[in-house]
Design a protein around this motif. Structure first.
Motif, PDB file in Angstrom:
ATOM      1  N   UNK A  29     -24.361  12.762  20.146  1.00 38.30           N
ATOM      2  CA  UNK A  29     -25.501  13.596  20.505  1.00 38.30           C
ATOM      3  C   UNK A  29     -25.547  14.047  21.952  1.00 38.30           C
ATOM      4  N   UNK A  30     -24.624  13.586  22.801  1.00 39.67           N
ATOM      5  CA  UNK A  30     -24.649  13.933  24.226  1.00 39.67           C
ATOM      6  C   UNK A  30     -23.847  15.222  24.439  1.00 39.67           C
ATOM      7  N   UNK A  31     -24.431  16.344  24.047  1.00 41.77           N
ATOM      8  CA  UNK A  31     -23.704  17.613  24.034  1.00 41.77           C
ATOM      9  C   UNK A  31     -23.271  18.029  25.433  1.00 41.77           C
ATOM     10  N   UNK A  32     -24.098  17.819  26.448  1.00 36.95           N
ATOM     11  CA  UNK A  32     -23.732  18.226  27.804  1.00 36.95           C
ATOM     12  C   UNK A  32     -22.501  17.478  28.296  1.00 36.95           C
ATOM     13  N   UNK A  33     -22.442  16.163  28.028  1.00 31.38           N
ATOM     14  CA  UNK A  33     -21.278  15.405  28.482  1.00 31.38           C
ATOM     15  C   UNK A  33     -20.038  15.760  27.657  1.00 31.38           C
ATOM     16  N   UNK A  34     -20.228  16.008  26.371  1.00 32.81           N
ATOM     17  CA  UNK A  34     -19.104  16.447  25.543  1.00 32.81           C
ATOM     18  C   UNK A  34     -18.516  17.736  26.112  1.00 32.81           C
ATOM     19  N   UNK A  35     -19.379  18.667  26.496  1.00 31.70           N
ATOM     20  CA  UNK A  35     -18.899  19.927  27.074  1.00 31.70           C
ATOM     21  C   UNK A  35     -18.176  19.691  28.389  1.00 31.70           C
ATOM     22  N   UNK A  36     -18.612  18.686  29.140  1.00 33.59           N
ATOM     23  CA  UNK A  36     -17.918  18.345  30.381  1.00 33.59           C
ATOM     24  C   UNK A  36     -16.505  17.868  30.128  1.00 33.59           C
ATOM     25  N   UNK A  37     -16.329  17.036  29.109  1.00 32.87           N
ATOM     26  CA  UNK A  37     -14.987  16.579  28.750  1.00 32.87           C
ATOM     27  C   UNK A  37     -14.141  17.740  28.226  1.00 32.87           C
ATOM     28  N   UNK A  38     -14.756  18.609  27.474  1.00 39.49           N
ATOM     29  CA  UNK A  38     -14.032  19.761  26.943  1.00 39.49           C
ATOM     30  C   UNK A  38     -13.565  20.668  28.073  1.00 39.49           C
ATOM     31  N   UNK A  39     -14.422  20.862  29.070  1.00 39.61           N
ATOM     32  CA  UNK A  39     -14.034  21.672  30.222  1.00 39.61           C
ATOM     33  C   UNK A  39     -12.863  21.030  30.960  1.00 39.61           C
ATOM     34  N   UNK A  40     -12.899  19.706  31.085  1.00 40.61           N
ATOM     35  CA  UNK A  40     -11.785  18.997  31.723  1.00 40.61           C
ATOM     36  C   UNK A  40     -10.492  19.223  30.957  1.00 40.61           C
ATOM     37  N   UNK A  41     -10.575  19.205  29.622  1.00 41.36           N
ATOM     38  CA  UNK A  41      -9.387  19.410  28.793  1.00 41.36           C
ATOM     39  C   UNK A  41      -8.823  20.814  28.942  1.00 41.36           C
ATOM     40  N   UNK A  42      -9.665  21.752  29.349  1.00 45.43           N
ATOM     41  CA  UNK A  42      -9.209  23.130  29.551  1.00 45.43           C
ATOM     42  C   UNK A  42      -8.747  23.381  30.982  1.00 45.43           C
ATOM     43  N   UNK A  43      -8.666  22.316  31.760  1.00 45.65           N
ATOM     44  CA  UNK A  43      -8.111  22.415  33.097  1.00 45.65           C
ATOM     45  C   UNK A  43      -9.104  22.736  34.187  1.00 45.65           C
ATOM     46  N   UNK A  44     -10.392  22.732  33.869  1.00 37.81           N
ATOM     47  CA  UNK A  44     -11.391  23.004  34.896  1.00 37.81           C
ATOM     48  C   UNK A  44     -11.510  21.814  35.845  1.00 37.81           C
ATOM     49  N   UNK A  45     -11.923  22.090  37.048  1.00 36.75           N
ATOM     50  CA  UNK A  45     -12.075  21.033  38.048  1.00 36.75           C
ATOM     51  C   UNK A  45     -13.198  20.083  37.616  1.00 36.75           C
ATOM     52  N   UNK A  46     -12.962  18.780  37.786  1.00 34.53           N
ATOM     53  CA  UNK A  46     -13.902  17.771  37.295  1.00 34.53           C
ATOM     54  C   UNK A  46     -14.497  16.992  38.457  1.00 34.53           C
ATOM     55  N   UNK A  47     -15.822  16.869  38.463  1.00 38.26           N
ATOM     56  CA  UNK A  47     -16.507  15.945  39.367  1.00 38.26           C
ATOM     57  C   UNK A  47     -16.699  14.655  38.576  1.00 38.26           C
ATOM     58  N   UNK A  48     -15.767  13.719  38.721  1.00 42.82           N
ATOM     59  CA  UNK A  48     -15.761  12.536  37.863  1.00 42.82           C
ATOM     60  C   UNK A  48     -17.029  11.707  38.010  1.00 42.82           C
ATOM     61  N   UNK A  49     -17.563  11.619  39.223  1.00 40.32           N
ATOM     62  CA  UNK A  49     -18.793  10.844  39.410  1.00 40.32           C
ATOM     63  C   UNK A  49     -19.947  11.430  38.615  1.00 40.32           C
ATOM     64  N   UNK A  50     -19.948  12.733  38.431  1.00 39.33           N
ATOM     65  CA  UNK A  50     -21.000  13.369  37.632  1.00 39.33           C
ATOM     66  C   UNK A  50     -20.739  13.192  36.140  1.00 39.33           C
ATOM     67  N   UNK A  51     -19.487  13.378  35.731  1.00 37.25           N
ATOM     68  CA  UNK A  51     -19.170  13.273  34.310  1.00 37.25           C
ATOM     69  C   UNK A  51     -19.387  11.850  33.800  1.00 37.25           C
TER      70      UNK A  51
END
Length: 229
Positions: A29-51
């Motif tokens: 149910x955590x759609x926002x965090x799922x989208x964060x992981x998906x963005x990471x998988x697409x090569x977008x820059x990740x703020x790990x402390x936020x994710x």
């Protein structure tokens, strides 16, 4: 990787004060965090402390796909490499998460489409799993046992080669508390080690989720995880 005792390890780390521990199950149910992981998988820059905000540890997919990035981001973190017999690992993945998250032909695929239509969070998580696990980790070739087992063994060897020995524990959950507590320098709890989420328990949980989603019932108390001692 998933199906190497990661849910048991999550429970153990939380019991030892290293929680909350992130796991694929944390994404229900955590759609926002799922989208964060998906963005990471697409090569977008990740703020790990936020994710990973709110978590002290992380196991299982999607995190293990990014283990090298996490190793660089958290240079004082300890690393636990969970290992398992390769053939048993493949059978477990095939009979659990592959069947429940990878779109199957025929009737199983039709049920998945119904589930996805009824539950936005489940739909988003399956899409992320496809990109991170089945495409990202296994190159859309998990159905080839020899190839998939080769990826698993390569992953183990690569972690062993990359992680400094003083930061690494190679661990089988059947070893119980002692090596884990020694590695983390904490006392051994006076209770059984949590052995959770074997194949039968996973399949039972997935069947209950499917019935719940397709009948629009609320979640069962406790999340439906089953302990196997």
């Amino acid at each position: 990787m998933g199906r190497t005792g990661t849910y048991s390890l999550k429970a153990a780390l939380e019991r030892l004060g290293r929680g909350p521990c992130h796991h694929m199950s944390s994404l229900d149910g955590d759609v926002d965090r799922i989208r964060g992981w998906e963005a990471a998988a697409q090569g977008e820059r990740v703020a790990w402390d936020e994710l990973l905000e709110g978590y002290q540890a992380t196991v299982d997919w999607p995190s293990c796909y990014f283990w090298q990035e996490l190793l660089d981001a958290y240079q004082d973190a300890k690393v636990i490499l969970t290992v398992r017999d390769t053939g048993r690992w493949y059978a477990s993945v095939r009979d659990t998460i592959y069947r429940s998250s990878h779109r199957q032909p025929g009737w199983p695929g039709m049920l998945m489409r119904l589930e996805d239509g009824a539950c936005r969070g489940l739909r988003c998580r399956r899409r992320m799993c496809e990109r991170v696990i089945w495409e990202g980790t296994f190159g859309a070739r998990f159905g080839d046992p020899e190839y998939a087992m080769g990826v698993f063994e390569w992953h183990t060897a690569h972690v062993l080669a990359a992680v400094p020995a003083d930061r690494l524990l190679v661990y089988e959950v059947c070893q119980g508390w002692e090596p884990l507590c020694d590695f983390l320098r904490v006392p051994v709890p006076d209770e059984p080690f949590p052995h959770l989420n074997d194949t039968a328990a996973f399949q039972s949980m997935a069947a209950r989720r499917r019935r719940r989603v397709l009948t629009l019932r609320p979640p069962e108390p406790g999340g439906g995880q089953t302990a196997v001692r």
